[in-house]
Scaffold this motif. Structure first.
Motif, PDB file in Angstrom:
ATOM      1  N   GLY A  19       0.822  -1.202   0.000  1.00 23.69           N
ATOM      2  CA  GLY A  19       0.000   0.000   0.000  1.00 23.69           C
ATOM      3  C   GLY A  19       0.856   1.251   0.000  1.00 23.69           C
ATOM      4  N   ALA A  20       0.337   2.295  -0.651  1.00 18.09           N
ATOM      5  CA  ALA A  20       1.102   3.542  -0.774  1.00 18.09           C
ATOM      6  C   ALA A  20       0.420   4.737  -0.135  1.00 18.09           C
ATOM      7  CB  ALA A  20       1.344   3.847  -2.260  1.00 18.09           C
ATOM      8  N   ALA A  21      -0.878   4.656   0.107  1.00 21.67           N
ATOM      9  CA  ALA A  21      -1.671   5.849   0.413  1.00 21.67           C
ATOM     10  C   ALA A  21      -1.191   6.634   1.622  1.00 21.67           C
ATOM     11  CB  ALA A  21      -3.136   5.456   0.587  1.00 21.67           C
ATOM     12  N   ASP A  22      -0.789   5.968   2.681  1.00 19.62           N
ATOM     13  CA  ASP A  22      -0.454   6.665   3.921  1.00 19.62           C
ATOM     14  C   ASP A  22       1.024   7.008   4.052  1.00 19.62           C
ATOM     15  OD1 ASP A  22      -3.039   6.733   4.877  1.00 19.62           O
ATOM     16  OD2 ASP A  22      -2.888   4.774   5.840  1.00 19.62           O
ATOM     17  N   VAL A  23       1.844   6.609   3.092  1.00 16.23           N
ATOM     18  CA  VAL A  23       3.278   6.820   3.241  1.00 16.23           C
ATOM     19  C   VAL A  23       3.928   7.480   2.023  1.00 16.23           C
ATOM     20  CG1 VAL A  23       3.711   5.085   5.006  1.00 16.23           C
ATOM     21  CG2 VAL A  23       3.603   4.383   2.623  1.00 16.23           C
ATOM     22  N   PHE A  24       3.633   7.014   0.820  1.00 14.89           N
ATOM     23  CA  PHE A  24       4.275   7.587  -0.365  1.00 14.89           C
ATOM     24  C   PHE A  24       3.866   9.058  -0.505  1.00 14.89           C
ATOM     25  CE2 PHE A  24       5.117   3.621  -3.200  1.00 14.89           C
ATOM     26  CZ  PHE A  24       5.703   2.991  -2.123  1.00 14.89           C
ATOM     27  N   GLY A  25       4.830   9.892  -0.855  1.00 15.28           N
ATOM     28  CA  GLY A  25       4.542  11.303  -1.062  1.00 15.28           C
ATOM     29  C   GLY A  25       4.363  12.092   0.211  1.00 15.28           C
ATOM     30  N   ASP A  26       4.442  11.436   1.342  1.00 17.62           N
ATOM     31  CA  ASP A  26       4.257  12.117   2.623  1.00 17.62           C
ATOM     32  C   ASP A  26       5.437  11.814   3.537  1.00 17.62           C
ATOM     33  OD1 ASP A  26       3.308  13.465   4.792  1.00 17.62           O
ATOM     34  OD2 ASP A  26       1.778  11.996   5.321  1.00 17.62           O
ATOM     35  N   ARG A  27       5.589  10.552   3.891  1.00 12.91           N
ATOM     36  CA  ARG A  27       6.655  10.151   4.802  1.00 12.91           C
ATOM     37  C   ARG A  27       7.779   9.399   4.103  1.00 12.91           C
ATOM     38  NH1 ARG A  27       4.618   7.011   9.669  1.00 12.91           N
ATOM     39  NH2 ARG A  27       6.535   7.838  10.574  1.00 12.91           N
ATOM     40  N   VAL A  28       7.573   9.066   2.847  1.00 15.28           N
ATOM     41  CA  VAL A  28       8.566   8.307   2.098  1.00 15.28           C
ATOM     42  C   VAL A  28       8.957   9.089   0.847  1.00 15.28           C
ATOM     43  CG1 VAL A  28       8.864   6.261   0.658  1.00 15.28           C
ATOM     44  CG2 VAL A  28       7.940   6.030   2.958  1.00 15.28           C
TER      45      VAL A  28
END
Length: 311
Positions: A19-28
């Motif tokens: 999954g990418a929604a909660d991490v990619f572009g924000d914390r990663v």
């Protein structure tokens, strides 16, 4: 990596999905995201999930860029996207940029296609029900996206089981494509009452079940406690449960991510465990779940169940 059939779709999805929604572009960062996707793909992961709500828009765009950069074969993987109450592009959405109306569902689907650099979505999920829109309208709109070839299968995210059944009944009565996939928790920290009838529905092969894991992401360390992708799940009275579970994992000498994912995979009704991670180390911790399934005894599983009970 083993695959399981996604309910009645027959789609063979890897038992672990990224999954990418909660991490990619924000914390990663993009570089880390690229490494995680490449590592997951090399390990046999063939399902990648994003949800266009809040930070999910940035995550979706980054996931699409990374997959294109890696030149992964589109016919060898499945892309999952979703639509929430708003489209995630601003804190205050315009009235027509929210809800489960035909217009918003169509616009959200088109936006996801652009961000993911693809001409179709394997899975398109409705995040939370919308009481202001008739369910028939939502079912009809999703059916149209399927008939247009923009979506292969649609489903729901965190819908009550009775509403899922209602949507399926509406679809059957009107010769429409009903929801074929559900994304909802089936893990150690969130044992909601709606999971039991859902397990029966998924167990009969009528619907495919994607199960996010509360402990799949950032480990609960002193530096990261309460700050992981699913930190809210572990709070509000569940922190003690999480601590006990981490203690059992430590006693058994296994990683908590792997143990949590393995616990979910014990349920044959679950097609794939959705993991969201911040590092290659956490991803490897989840990949280790496959080996644990064959190594942990029934007595040890009883200890895990007791430690994770919230009652």
């Amino acid at each position: 990596m083993p695959c399981r059939r996604l309910g009645a779709t027959g789609l063979p999805v890897s038992v672990l999905s990224l999954g990418a929604a909660d991490v990619f572009g924000d914390r990663v960062s993009r570089g880390t995201a690229r490494n995680l996707v490449a590592m997951a793909w090399d390990a046999g992961v063939n399902l990648f999930d994003s949800l266009a709500a809040d930070a999910g828009v940035r995550a979706q765009a980054m996931l699409g860029d990374v997959i294109a950069d890696l030149r992964l074969p589109r016919d060898g993987l499945a892309l999952s996207a979703g639509v929430g109450v708003g489209d995630g592009t601003a804190q205050a959405c315009l009235p027509m940029q929210r809800g489960m109306t035909r217009k918003h569902l169509r616009d959200a689907c088109e936006a996801a296609l652009r961000r993911l650099h693809t001409d179709y979505l394997d899975l398109f999920l409705c995040e939370r029900p919308d009481p202001q829109v008739p369910l028939l309208e939502t079912v009809t709109a999703m059916d149209l996206l399927v008939r247009q070839g923009k979506v292969l299968y649609w489903g729901t995210c965190e819908w009550p089981t009775d509403m899922i059944a209602q949507a399926r009944a509406i679809a059957a009565d009107h010769a429409l494509q009903g929801p074929m996939v559900v994304k909802t928790a089936r893990d150690l920290l969130t044992r909601d009452s709606h999971q039991h009838p859902l397990a029966a529905l998924a167990g009969e092969g009528k619907i495919g079940w994607l199960a996010p894991s509360s402990l799949a992401g950032a480990r609960r360390t002193a530096d990261d406690q309460g700050d992981g992708p699913h930190a809210a799940t572990a709070g509000d009275g569940m922190a003690g449960c999480s601590d006990r579970f981490l203690g059992v994992a430590d006693t058994m000498g296994v990683g908590p991510e792997a143990l949590a994912a393995a616990w979910i995979l014990r349920d044959p009704a679950v097609a794939s465990v959705l993991v969201e991670v911040l590092s290659a180390q956490q991803l490897q911790g989840n990949l280790d779940a496959l080996a644990l399934l064959a190594e942990i005894s029934d007595e040890q599983w009883h200890a895990v169940d007791a430690a994770s009970a919230t009652g």
